[in-house]
Design a protein around this motif. Sequence first.
Motif, PDB file in Angstrom:
ATOM      1  N   SER A  93       0.855  -1.185   0.000  1.00 33.05           N
ATOM      2  CA  SER A  93       0.000   0.000   0.000  1.00 33.05           C
ATOM      3  C   SER A  93       0.895   1.240   0.000  1.00 33.05           C
ATOM      4  CB  SER A  93      -0.888   0.004   1.239  1.00 33.05           C
ATOM      5  OG  SER A  93      -0.094   0.221   2.398  1.00 33.05           O
ATOM      6  N   PRO A  94       0.364   2.409  -0.414  1.00 27.61           N
ATOM      7  CA  PRO A  94       1.185   3.629  -0.381  1.00 27.61           C
ATOM      8  C   PRO A  94       1.790   3.902   0.987  1.00 27.61           C
ATOM      9  CG  PRO A  94      -0.793   4.003  -1.674  1.00 27.61           C
ATOM     10  CD  PRO A  94      -0.937   2.635  -1.068  1.00 27.61           C
ATOM     11  N   GLN A  96       2.599   1.659   3.266  1.00 34.65           N
ATOM     12  CA  GLN A  96       3.683   0.699   3.472  1.00 34.65           C
ATOM     13  C   GLN A  96       4.916   1.067   2.658  1.00 34.65           C
ATOM     14  OE1 GLN A  96       1.351  -2.766   2.354  1.00 34.65           O
ATOM     15  NE2 GLN A  96       1.345  -3.525   4.476  1.00 34.65           N
ATOM     16  N   GLU A  97       4.689   1.579   1.437  1.00 37.54           N
ATOM     17  CA  GLU A  97       5.817   2.027   0.612  1.00 37.54           C
ATOM     18  C   GLU A  97       6.594   3.146   1.310  1.00 37.54           C
ATOM     19  OE1 GLU A  97       4.152   1.234  -3.946  1.00 37.54           O
ATOM     20  OE2 GLU A  97       4.035   3.237  -3.049  1.00 37.54           O
ATOM     21  N   ASP A 138      -1.205   7.934  -3.815  1.00 37.23           N
ATOM     22  CA  ASP A 138      -1.559   7.070  -4.949  1.00 37.23           C
ATOM     23  C   ASP A 138      -0.520   5.967  -5.176  1.00 37.23           C
ATOM     24  OD1 ASP A 138      -3.869   8.498  -5.519  1.00 37.23           O
ATOM     25  OD2 ASP A 138      -2.814   9.921  -6.814  1.00 37.23           O
ATOM     26  N   GLY A 139       0.593   6.049  -4.461  1.00 33.46           N
ATOM     27  CA  GLY A 139       1.628   5.030  -4.615  1.00 33.46           C
ATOM     28  C   GLY A 139       2.728   5.490  -5.566  1.00 33.46           C
TER      29      GLY A 139
END
Length: 286
Positions: A93-94, A96-97, A138-139
């Motif tokens: 997920s964004p 987590q990124e 949005d990632g």
Amino acid sequence: MKLEIQHVTRYTYGDAVTDSVNELRLTPRTNSRQSCYHQEVSISPSTALLTYEDYFGNRVHAFSVNAPHRELVIKVKAVVSTQETVWPPPALSPGQEQELMASDSFYDRFVEYLLPTVYTAFTGELRQYAEPFKPGMDGIYAWAQELTQSIHGDLIYDPSATDVHTTVNETLELRRGVCQEYAHLMLAVCRHHGVPARYVSGYHFVGDLSGNNADFEQASHAWVEVLVPGSGWRGFDPTNRCEVDWRYIKLGHGRDYKDIVPVKGIYRGTGNQRLTVKVDVRRLED
């Protein structure tokens, strides 16, 4: 898709030169997206080749021509099979990124693709340009797509405006350049925001889009690979406002252009020299 590349580099000197020592980074890589079936490298005057891999895993051919000569011709021919890569949805997920990219272990692992270089220095002008592109929710993949589009729109393609020494700061002043400038600007923005990115050299096959023009010439190309956390390195081409697909043939990657100059060397003798490069990429029948 099966593609054939012919790349000819010719140096012509005003007087005889000696002790020419050179490195070539013109071998297509083999990875999940492409396979190099065959390659031929020929040098005139004839000489022995030493082959090794550099720090970044790029194949290097090194050679020396010590006897006096007034011309050096390097011919490279290769056949490469490329394919479309089916990428799964981003694995993280964004949030987590962002958490992963903020960790010390992540920084230590990808530090060479996060630090600025001479070409991609974090100047005041670069920071001002990059700040509006801060990654959102949005990632990283979607963010890289948007950045690709924006850089394409912010620069004008102009082969006469820059040279191989042009820095990002100079590009932002000119707002013009070629693929090298587009790629370096995207690298600098990514790294400024803590997103690992690397410079890629290779070829972009567009021969079938030339209208069967017999005088159409292709050239070497450069683009960017952005690390999408949890997914891997994804290729983006801000010059052409697209993602990398079967038309792209990768030679190598590094921190910037300096790491993967296709042909570089030194010699003893006159500074009066002329360089010509001819590249032909054609599609073969499967």
